[in-house]
Motif scaffolding. Sequence first.
Motif, mmCIF file in Angstrom:
data_model
loop_
_atom_site.group_PDB
_atom_site.id
_atom_site.type_symbol
_atom_site.label_atom_id
_atom_site.label_comp_id
_atom_site.label_asym_id
_atom_site.label_seq_id
_atom_site.Cartn_x
_atom_site.Cartn_y
_atom_site.Cartn_z
ATOM 1 N N LYS A 133 0.826 -1.207 0.000
ATOM 2 C CA LYS A 133 0.000 0.000 0.000
ATOM 3 C C LYS A 133 0.860 1.257 0.000
ATOM 4 C CE LYS A 133 -3.523 2.775 0.748
ATOM 5 N NZ LYS A 133 -4.609 3.025 -0.247
ATOM 6 N N ASN A 188 -6.663 2.287 4.562
ATOM 7 C CA ASN A 188 -7.672 3.203 4.028
ATOM 8 C C ASN A 188 -7.133 4.618 3.844
ATOM 9 O OD1 ASN A 188 -9.692 1.253 3.900
ATOM 10 N ND2 ASN A 188 -10.361 1.620 6.005
ATOM 11 N N GLY A 189 -5.894 4.863 4.279
ATOM 12 C CA GLY A 189 -5.304 6.183 4.122
ATOM 13 C C GLY A 189 -5.055 6.537 2.673
ATOM 14 N N ASN A 190 -5.325 7.796 2.341
ATOM 15 C CA ASN A 190 -5.120 8.298 0.981
ATOM 16 C C ASN A 190 -3.766 8.993 0.898
ATOM 17 O OD1 ASN A 190 -5.259 10.181 -1.363
ATOM 18 N ND2 ASN A 190 -7.322 9.323 -1.551
ATOM 19 N N LYS A 191 -3.005 8.683 -0.149
ATOM 20 C CA LYS A 191 -1.664 9.256 -0.288
ATOM 21 C C LYS A 191 -1.691 10.769 -0.465
ATOM 22 C CE LYS A 191 -1.384 8.459 -5.296
ATOM 23 N NZ LYS A 191 -0.586 7.828 -6.378
ATOM 24 N N ASP A 192 -2.810 11.323 -0.933
ATOM 25 C CA ASP A 192 -2.910 12.763 -1.103
ATOM 26 C C ASP A 192 -3.150 13.483 0.221
ATOM 27 O OD1 ASP A 192 -2.584 12.499 -3.842
ATOM 28 O OD2 ASP A 192 -4.741 12.191 -4.160
ATOM 29 N N HIS A 195 0.578 12.380 3.555
ATOM 30 C CA HIS A 195 1.810 12.445 2.750
ATOM 31 C C HIS A 195 3.017 12.867 3.584
ATOM 32 C CE1 HIS A 195 1.179 16.802 2.787
ATOM 33 N NE2 HIS A 195 -0.088 16.544 2.475
#
Length: 272
Positions: A133, A188-192, A195
């Motif tokens: 991920k 579930n973390g979003n890279k945007d 960061h």
Amino acid sequence: MVMNFSAQTSSNSLQETIEGRLEKRTRGVFAPPGGKKLVCFLDDLNMPKKSVFGFMPALELLKLWIDNGFWYDRMKQEVKQIKNCQLLCAMAPPGGGRSKISLRVQACFSLLNVTTPNDKQMRRIFGTILLAKLADFEAEVKQMGDNLIMVCINVFTTIFSELLPTPSKGHYIFNMRDLAKVIQGLLNGNKDVFHTKISMLQLFCHECLRVYGDRMWDPVDRQWLWVSDDKLCDFLEKNVQSLKLTRFCLPKRRKLSLLLKLFIETFHTQLS
């Protein structure tokens, strides 16, 4: 068919539940409808309460069925042949309300024992998932992968060994499902959004406090979770000022979460 055993499970309720999925074929013969086969999955097999004579009536009914292929109609005292059914059972080791099943019942099954994974095996299992991920995240977050897995496991093993179930805290039963929920939250973390190192730290603390902390209704356990550690607070103020960790994790009362403490102890080389 899935049936979860409990301390209140009786031979009557077990027989009625299984017979509810069957239909009468001929006189005294019962089987699943439509010519199908029925697989009965019985979870927590060793949970039923023992009788005054030391056996579990529900398990003795299963033994009668496995050995002879039938049980009896409780109203008419007639034989009921049960056809085209297969049993699949699961249970945890004795303890915490679970009893040891008799050797007579064990002899009816082919046993498969799955041991609890050690720390090295858990690091490999969850590390493979989480590192895949984080491969698309920023470099400073990606390099946290191995240590992030390590601190998740350390938190789990610490809580698992310290917060044991008691009669008044029967819900304090922690297992690998809780660790998996924390990892799932990180996945579930979003890279945007996540960061930076501090944002991943916030996500980690949030998931741990939701999975573990929300169960701790006892003020003593809450105090154990949020411990005072002036020395570690001083370390953070001196070494992690540039990452603005003090704004997030150092409240006025100078109390620091045990989960956050384990996190900082693992990451102190990267964070400094």
